[in-house]
Motif scaffolding. Structure first.
Motif, PDB file in Angstrom:
ATOM      1  N   GLY A   1       6.530  -6.141   2.149  1.00 12.69           N
ATOM      2  CA  GLY A   1       6.640  -6.539   3.541  1.00 12.69           C
ATOM      3  C   GLY A   1       7.674  -5.759   4.305  1.00 12.69           C
ATOM      4  O   GLY A   1       8.308  -4.848   3.781  1.00 12.69           O
ATOM      5  N   GLY A   2       7.847  -6.144   5.565  1.00  9.51           N
ATOM      6  CA  GLY A   2       8.794  -5.491   6.457  1.00  9.51           C
ATOM      7  C   GLY A   2      10.220  -5.706   5.986  1.00  9.51           C
ATOM      8  O   GLY A   2      10.633  -6.816   5.693  1.00  9.51           O
ATOM      9  N   THR A   3      10.972  -4.674   5.924  1.00  9.71           N
ATOM     10  CA  THR A   3      12.310  -4.685   5.340  1.00  9.71           C
ATOM     11  C   THR A   3      13.236  -5.733   5.945  1.00  9.71           C
ATOM     12  O   THR A   3      13.825  -6.535   5.227  1.00  9.71           O
ATOM     13  CB  THR A   3      12.953  -3.291   5.471  1.00  9.71           C
ATOM     14  OG1 THR A   3      12.101  -2.345   4.842  1.00  9.71           O
ATOM     15  CG2 THR A   3      14.323  -3.246   4.844  1.00  9.71           C
ATOM     16  N   VAL A   4      13.401  -5.736   7.244  1.00  7.20           N
ATOM     17  CA  VAL A   4      14.373  -6.637   7.864  1.00  7.20           C
ATOM     18  C   VAL A   4      14.011  -8.095   7.622  1.00  7.20           C
ATOM     19  O   VAL A   4      14.866  -8.888   7.205  1.00  7.20           O
ATOM     20  CB  VAL A   4      14.518  -6.345   9.375  1.00  7.20           C
ATOM     21  CG1 VAL A   4      15.382  -7.386  10.044  1.00  7.20           C
ATOM     22  CG2 VAL A   4      15.100  -4.953   9.584  1.00  7.20           C
TER      23      VAL A   4
ATOM     24  N   GLY B   1       0.786  -1.230   0.000  1.00  8.74           N
ATOM     25  CA  GLY B   1       0.000   0.000   0.000  1.00  8.74           C
ATOM     26  C   GLY B   1       0.816   1.276   0.000  1.00  8.74           C
ATOM     27  O   GLY B   1       0.274   2.364  -0.160  1.00  8.74           O
ATOM     28  N   ASP B   2       2.131   1.171   0.178  1.00  6.56           N
ATOM     29  CA  ASP B   2       2.986   2.361   0.150  1.00  6.56           C
ATOM     30  C   ASP B   2       3.504   2.535  -1.279  1.00  6.56           C
ATOM     31  O   ASP B   2       4.585   2.086  -1.635  1.00  6.56           O
ATOM     32  CB  ASP B   2       4.147   2.218   1.138  1.00  6.56           C
ATOM     33  CG  ASP B   2       4.963   3.498   1.282  1.00  6.56           C
ATOM     34  OD1 ASP B   2       4.860   4.376   0.399  1.00  6.56           O
ATOM     35  OD2 ASP B   2       5.719   3.604   2.272  1.00  6.56           O
ATOM     36  N   GLY B   3       2.706   3.195  -2.093  1.00  4.76           N
ATOM     37  CA  GLY B   3       3.014   3.349  -3.511  1.00  4.76           C
ATOM     38  C   GLY B   3       4.316   4.073  -3.785  1.00  4.76           C
ATOM     39  O   GLY B   3       5.045   3.725  -4.713  1.00  4.76           O
ATOM     40  N   THR B   4       4.618   5.093  -2.991  1.00  2.98           N
ATOM     41  CA  THR B   4       5.856   5.849  -3.193  1.00  2.98           C
ATOM     42  C   THR B   4       7.070   4.969  -2.921  1.00  2.98           C
ATOM     43  O   THR B   4       8.019   4.940  -3.707  1.00  2.98           O
ATOM     44  CB  THR B   4       5.891   7.097  -2.293  1.00  2.98           C
ATOM     45  OG1 THR B   4       4.771   7.922  -2.618  1.00  2.98           O
ATOM     46  CG2 THR B   4       7.171   7.882  -2.475  1.00  2.98           C
TER      47      THR B   4
END
Length: 126
Positions: free
Chosen positions: A71-74, A39-42
């Motif tokens: 998903g979560g980066t780490v 959902g974070d298009g940018t």
């Protein structure tokens, strides 16, 4: 050597490539992973653009593969590192907190992996 590169922007990828280019051998395998929360298009756009830089800049490596993960980066970086049996993880140093030496993602990654991690300085765009 198998390298897992974590990136979130073209700027970060360029800094990592500057670090890696003179060190690569034609037998090295590089997997470049960009992540963004769903959902974070940018962030997704920035990550996908960052993946376009690596194959061109890291052409001296035996292989360069790119992958975008939601998903979560780490967690995503740890899973990708395990999947390719990375000998080393390379990420860019960035922090929203100008007083911090590295950001929270870097700190968490360092705490959660037993693989060597190289943190490449990323110059501010200011």
């Amino acid at each position: 050597m198998r390298l897992l590169v974590g990136t979130d922007s073209v700027h970060t990828t360029a800094a990592i490539c500057d670090y890696l280019e003179p060190r690569l051998a034609e037998t090295d395998e590089v997997r470049v992973v960009a992540t963004a929360e769903p959902g974070d298009g940018t962030a997704e756009r920035d990550g996908r653009e960052a993946l376009n830089v690596a194959p061109v800049r890291l052409a001296a490596a035996g292989s360069v593969e790119t992958e975008f993960r939601d998903g979560g980066t780490v967690q995503e970086l740890l899973e990708a590192a395990a999947a390719v049996e990375a000998d080393e993880i390379v990420i860019g140093a960035s922090s929203a907190d100008s007083e911090a030496a590295v950001g929270s993602t870097t700190r968490t990654l360092l705490e959660r992996t037993s693989r060597p991690v190289v943190v490449v300085p990323v110059a501010s765009l200011e």
